[in-house]
Design a protein around this motif. Structure first.
Motif, PDB file in Angstrom:
ATOM      1  N   HIS A 106      56.242 113.953 -28.924  1.00 35.92           N
ATOM      2  CA  HIS A 106      57.200 114.864 -28.295  1.00 35.92           C
ATOM      3  C   HIS A 106      58.626 114.552 -28.746  1.00 35.92           C
ATOM      4  O   HIS A 106      59.383 115.455 -29.119  1.00 35.92           O
ATOM      5  CB  HIS A 106      57.082 114.790 -26.767  1.00 35.92           C
ATOM      6  CG  HIS A 106      58.057 115.659 -26.054  1.00 35.92           C
ATOM      7  ND1 HIS A 106      57.914 117.026 -25.975  1.00 35.92           N
ATOM      8  CD2 HIS A 106      59.214 115.351 -25.415  1.00 35.92           C
ATOM      9  CE1 HIS A 106      58.945 117.527 -25.310  1.00 35.92           C
ATOM     10  NE2 HIS A 106      59.739 116.538 -24.956  1.00 35.92           N
ATOM     11  N   ALA A 107      58.981 113.268 -28.722  1.00 38.84           N
ATOM     12  CA  ALA A 107      60.338 112.871 -29.097  1.00 38.84           C
ATOM     13  C   ALA A 107      60.615 113.097 -30.585  1.00 38.84           C
ATOM     14  O   ALA A 107      61.734 113.435 -30.973  1.00 38.84           O
ATOM     15  CB  ALA A 107      60.582 111.402 -28.744  1.00 38.84           C
ATOM     16  N   ALA A 108      59.608 112.908 -31.420  1.00 43.06           N
ATOM     17  CA  ALA A 108      59.791 113.014 -32.866  1.00 43.06           C
ATOM     18  C   ALA A 108      59.878 114.458 -33.343  1.00 43.06           C
ATOM     19  O   ALA A 108      60.515 114.735 -34.356  1.00 43.06           O
ATOM     20  CB  ALA A 108      58.659 112.299 -33.594  1.00 43.06           C
ATOM     21  N   GLY A 109      59.216 115.352 -32.636  1.00 44.12           N
ATOM     22  CA  GLY A 109      59.224 116.744 -33.052  1.00 44.12           C
ATOM     23  C   GLY A 109      58.186 117.048 -34.121  1.00 44.12           C
ATOM     24  O   GLY A 109      57.362 116.196 -34.472  1.00 44.12           O
ATOM     25  N   PRO A 110      58.230 118.256 -34.675  1.00 47.89           N
ATOM     26  CA  PRO A 110      57.172 118.721 -35.578  1.00 47.89           C
ATOM     27  C   PRO A 110      57.053 117.952 -36.889  1.00 47.89           C
ATOM     28  O   PRO A 110      55.990 117.961 -37.512  1.00 47.89           O
ATOM     29  CB  PRO A 110      57.530 120.196 -35.840  1.00 47.89           C
ATOM     30  CG  PRO A 110      58.948 120.353 -35.410  1.00 47.89           C
ATOM     31  CD  PRO A 110      59.223 119.293 -34.385  1.00 47.89           C
ATOM     32  N   ALA A 111      58.107 117.293 -37.340  1.00 50.22           N
ATOM     33  CA  ALA A 111      58.031 116.552 -38.605  1.00 50.22           C
ATOM     34  C   ALA A 111      56.992 115.436 -38.533  1.00 50.22           C
ATOM     35  O   ALA A 111      56.305 115.149 -39.525  1.00 50.22           O
ATOM     36  CB  ALA A 111      59.391 115.967 -38.972  1.00 50.22           C
ATOM     37  N   CYS A 139      51.590 113.365 -40.090  1.00 51.80           N
ATOM     38  CA  CYS A 139      50.240 112.917 -39.712  1.00 51.80           C
ATOM     39  C   CYS A 139      49.173 113.836 -40.300  1.00 51.80           C
ATOM     40  O   CYS A 139      48.100 113.368 -40.705  1.00 51.80           O
ATOM     41  CB  CYS A 139      50.115 112.857 -38.191  1.00 51.80           C
ATOM     42  SG  CYS A 139      51.037 111.505 -37.439  1.00 51.80           S
ATOM     43  N   GLU A 140      49.464 115.128 -40.372  1.00 51.76           N
ATOM     44  CA  GLU A 140      48.508 116.065 -40.968  1.00 51.76           C
ATOM     45  C   GLU A 140      48.281 115.750 -42.444  1.00 51.76           C
ATOM     46  O   GLU A 140      47.158 115.852 -42.945  1.00 51.76           O
ATOM     47  CB  GLU A 140      48.991 117.504 -40.788  1.00 51.76           C
ATOM     48  CG  GLU A 140      48.861 117.987 -39.357  1.00 51.76           C
ATOM     49  CD  GLU A 140      49.516 119.335 -39.099  1.00 51.76           C
ATOM     50  OE1 GLU A 140      50.355 119.785 -39.926  1.00 51.76           O
ATOM     51  OE2 GLU A 140      49.201 119.935 -38.052  1.00 51.76           O
ATOM     52  N   VAL A 141      49.328 115.358 -43.154  1.00 52.66           N
ATOM     53  CA  VAL A 141      49.190 114.975 -44.566  1.00 52.66           C
ATOM     54  C   VAL A 141      48.249 113.778 -44.689  1.00 52.66           C
ATOM     55  O   VAL A 141      47.344 113.759 -45.535  1.00 52.66           O
ATOM     56  CB  VAL A 141      50.570 114.653 -45.194  1.00 52.66           C
ATOM     57  CG1 VAL A 141      50.414 114.000 -46.559  1.00 52.66           C
ATOM     58  CG2 VAL A 141      51.407 115.921 -45.291  1.00 52.66           C
ATOM     59  N   ILE A 142      48.436 112.788 -43.844  1.00 50.47           N
ATOM     60  CA  ILE A 142      47.565 111.602 -43.885  1.00 50.47           C
ATOM     61  C   ILE A 142      46.129 111.978 -43.566  1.00 50.47           C
ATOM     62  O   ILE A 142      45.197 111.515 -44.227  1.00 50.47           O
ATOM     63  CB  ILE A 142      48.095 110.509 -42.930  1.00 50.47           C
ATOM     64  CG1 ILE A 142      49.390 109.926 -43.500  1.00 50.47           C
ATOM     65  CG2 ILE A 142      47.049 109.410 -42.724  1.00 50.47           C
ATOM     66  CD1 ILE A 142      50.098 108.974 -42.586  1.00 50.47           C
ATOM     67  N   ARG A 143      45.931 112.829 -42.580  1.00 48.03           N
ATOM     68  CA  ARG A 143      44.568 113.264 -42.234  1.00 48.03           C
ATOM     69  C   ARG A 143      43.894 113.968 -43.405  1.00 48.03           C
ATOM     70  O   ARG A 143      42.699 113.778 -43.652  1.00 48.03           O
ATOM     71  CB  ARG A 143      44.580 114.185 -41.017  1.00 48.03           C
ATOM     72  CG  ARG A 143      44.608 113.428 -39.720  1.00 48.03           C
ATOM     73  CD  ARG A 143      44.355 114.334 -38.537  1.00 48.03           C
ATOM     74  NE  ARG A 143      43.126 115.103 -38.620  1.00 48.03           N
ATOM     75  CZ  ARG A 143      41.912 114.635 -38.327  1.00 48.03           C
ATOM     76  NH1 ARG A 143      41.753 113.397 -37.939  1.00 48.03           N
ATOM     77  NH2 ARG A 143      40.864 115.413 -38.401  1.00 48.03           N
ATOM     78  N   ARG A 144      44.641 114.799 -44.114  1.00 40.85           N
ATOM     79  CA  ARG A 144      44.062 115.490 -45.276  1.00 40.85           C
ATOM     80  C   ARG A 144      43.675 114.488 -46.364  1.00 40.85           C
ATOM     81  O   ARG A 144      42.700 114.681 -47.088  1.00 40.85           O
ATOM     82  CB  ARG A 144      45.036 116.536 -45.832  1.00 40.85           C
ATOM     83  CG  ARG A 144      45.068 117.817 -45.024  1.00 40.85           C
ATOM     84  CD  ARG A 144      45.739 118.960 -45.768  1.00 40.85           C
ATOM     85  NE  ARG A 144      47.138 118.693 -46.094  1.00 40.85           N
ATOM     86  CZ  ARG A 144      48.167 118.922 -45.272  1.00 40.85           C
ATOM     87  NH1 ARG A 144      47.949 119.408 -44.065  1.00 40.85           N
ATOM     88  NH2 ARG A 144      49.405 118.669 -45.665  1.00 40.85           N
ATOM     89  N   GLN A 145      44.453 113.406 -46.487  1.00 40.80           N
ATOM     90  CA  GLN A 145      44.194 112.406 -47.524  1.00 40.80           C
ATOM     91  C   GLN A 145      43.037 111.485 -47.166  1.00 40.80           C
ATOM     92  O   GLN A 145      42.256 111.110 -48.024  1.00 40.80           O
ATOM     93  CB  GLN A 145      45.439 111.561 -47.762  1.00 40.80           C
ATOM     94  CG  GLN A 145      46.572 112.315 -48.399  1.00 40.80           C
ATOM     95  CD  GLN A 145      47.872 111.523 -48.406  1.00 40.80           C
ATOM     96  OE1 GLN A 145      48.013 110.518 -47.718  1.00 40.80           O
ATOM     97  NE2 GLN A 145      48.836 111.987 -49.185  1.00 40.80           N
ATOM     98  N   VAL A 185      48.601 103.377 -40.060  1.00 41.23           N
ATOM     99  CA  VAL A 185      49.253 104.110 -41.141  1.00 41.23           C
ATOM    100  C   VAL A 185      50.721 104.287 -40.770  1.00 41.23           C
ATOM    101  O   VAL A 185      51.098 104.168 -39.600  1.00 41.23           O
ATOM    102  CB  VAL A 185      48.579 105.474 -41.404  1.00 41.23           C
ATOM    103  CG1 VAL A 185      47.142 105.294 -41.892  1.00 41.23           C
ATOM    104  CG2 VAL A 185      48.616 106.355 -40.158  1.00 41.23           C
ATOM    105  N   ILE A 186      51.543 104.598 -41.770  1.00 34.66           N
ATOM    106  CA  ILE A 186      52.974 104.712 -41.532  1.00 34.66           C
ATOM    107  C   ILE A 186      53.467 106.091 -41.952  1.00 34.66           C
ATOM    108  O   ILE A 186      52.980 106.641 -42.954  1.00 34.66           O
ATOM    109  CB  ILE A 186      53.730 103.577 -42.262  1.00 34.66           C
ATOM    110  CG1 ILE A 186      55.183 103.484 -41.809  1.00 34.66           C
ATOM    111  CG2 ILE A 186      53.589 103.707 -43.758  1.00 34.66           C
ATOM    112  CD1 ILE A 186      55.875 102.199 -42.249  1.00 34.66           C
ATOM    113  N   THR A 187      54.378 106.652 -41.149  1.00 33.89           N
ATOM    114  CA  THR A 187      54.967 107.954 -41.463  1.00 33.89           C
ATOM    115  C   THR A 187      56.467 107.915 -41.193  1.00 33.89           C
ATOM    116  O   THR A 187      56.984 106.960 -40.621  1.00 33.89           O
ATOM    117  CB  THR A 187      54.381 109.082 -40.581  1.00 33.89           C
ATOM    118  OG1 THR A 187      54.777 108.873 -39.218  1.00 33.89           O
ATOM    119  CG2 THR A 187      52.863 109.176 -40.703  1.00 33.89           C
TER     120      THR A 187
END
Length: 174
Positions: A40-45, A50-56, A66-68
């Protein structure tokens, strides 16, 4: 060495450190508790990262991290660490929780981060007994920083009075 560890009670998204650790679920897509608060605090970015990591790589298994990027949170990065679900202690939960902390510390050190903040991983919805989880967290971090220069400072950020008291007692014994 214990001067390199501290405990505070508060909101992990507001702690002044280089990197914060998110008690993530395997999907990395947000959830309740600290995970929901960080997303919530971080927002959509953050969700997009996380979606990029999930795809990978798909789901992140318990014990792994993992780190983002951090989105709107004023830190350099977020480490998403997946702790174990408590099943009574007979399914390697202690080893997995220790691995979760170690892998998070490894990511912080590998990226040159000097300060890191941890929540009480696995103690919310995952049901890990708070005292046992805190002991594993403190012992693992203590051993880790005793052998390495980074991270220089580790902050345990507790949301509630009970966890704060537990961590304070453990750190006082070092």
């Amino acid at each position: 060495m214990s001067e390199r560890m501290s405990v505070i009670q508060g909101d992990i998204t507001r702690v002044e450190v280089d990197v914060i650790v998110n008690a993530a679920n395997p999907s990395l897509m947000g959830g309740g508790g600290v995970d929901g608060a960080i997303h919530h605090a971080a927002g959509p970015a953050l969700l997009a990262a996380c979606e990029v990591i999930r795809r990978q790589q798909g789901d992140c298994a318990p014990g792994h991290a993992v780190i983002t990027e951090a989105g709107n949170i004023p830190v350099k990065a977020v480490i998403h660490a997946v702790g174990p679900v408590w099943h009574g202690g007979d399914e390697h939960e202690a080893e997995l929780l220790e691995q979760t902390y170690r892998n998070s510390l490894d990511l912080a050190a590998a990226n040159g981060y000097r300060t890191i903040a941890f929540p009480a991983i696995s103690t919310g919805a995952y049901g890990y007994p708070k005292e046992q989880a805190a002991k594993i967290a403190v012992d693992t971090v203590y051993r880790y920083i005793g052998l390495r220069p980074l991270p220089e400072q580790v902050v345990f950020v507790c949301f509630d009075d009970e966890n704060t008291r537990i961590y304070q007692q453990l750190l006082a014994q070092l």
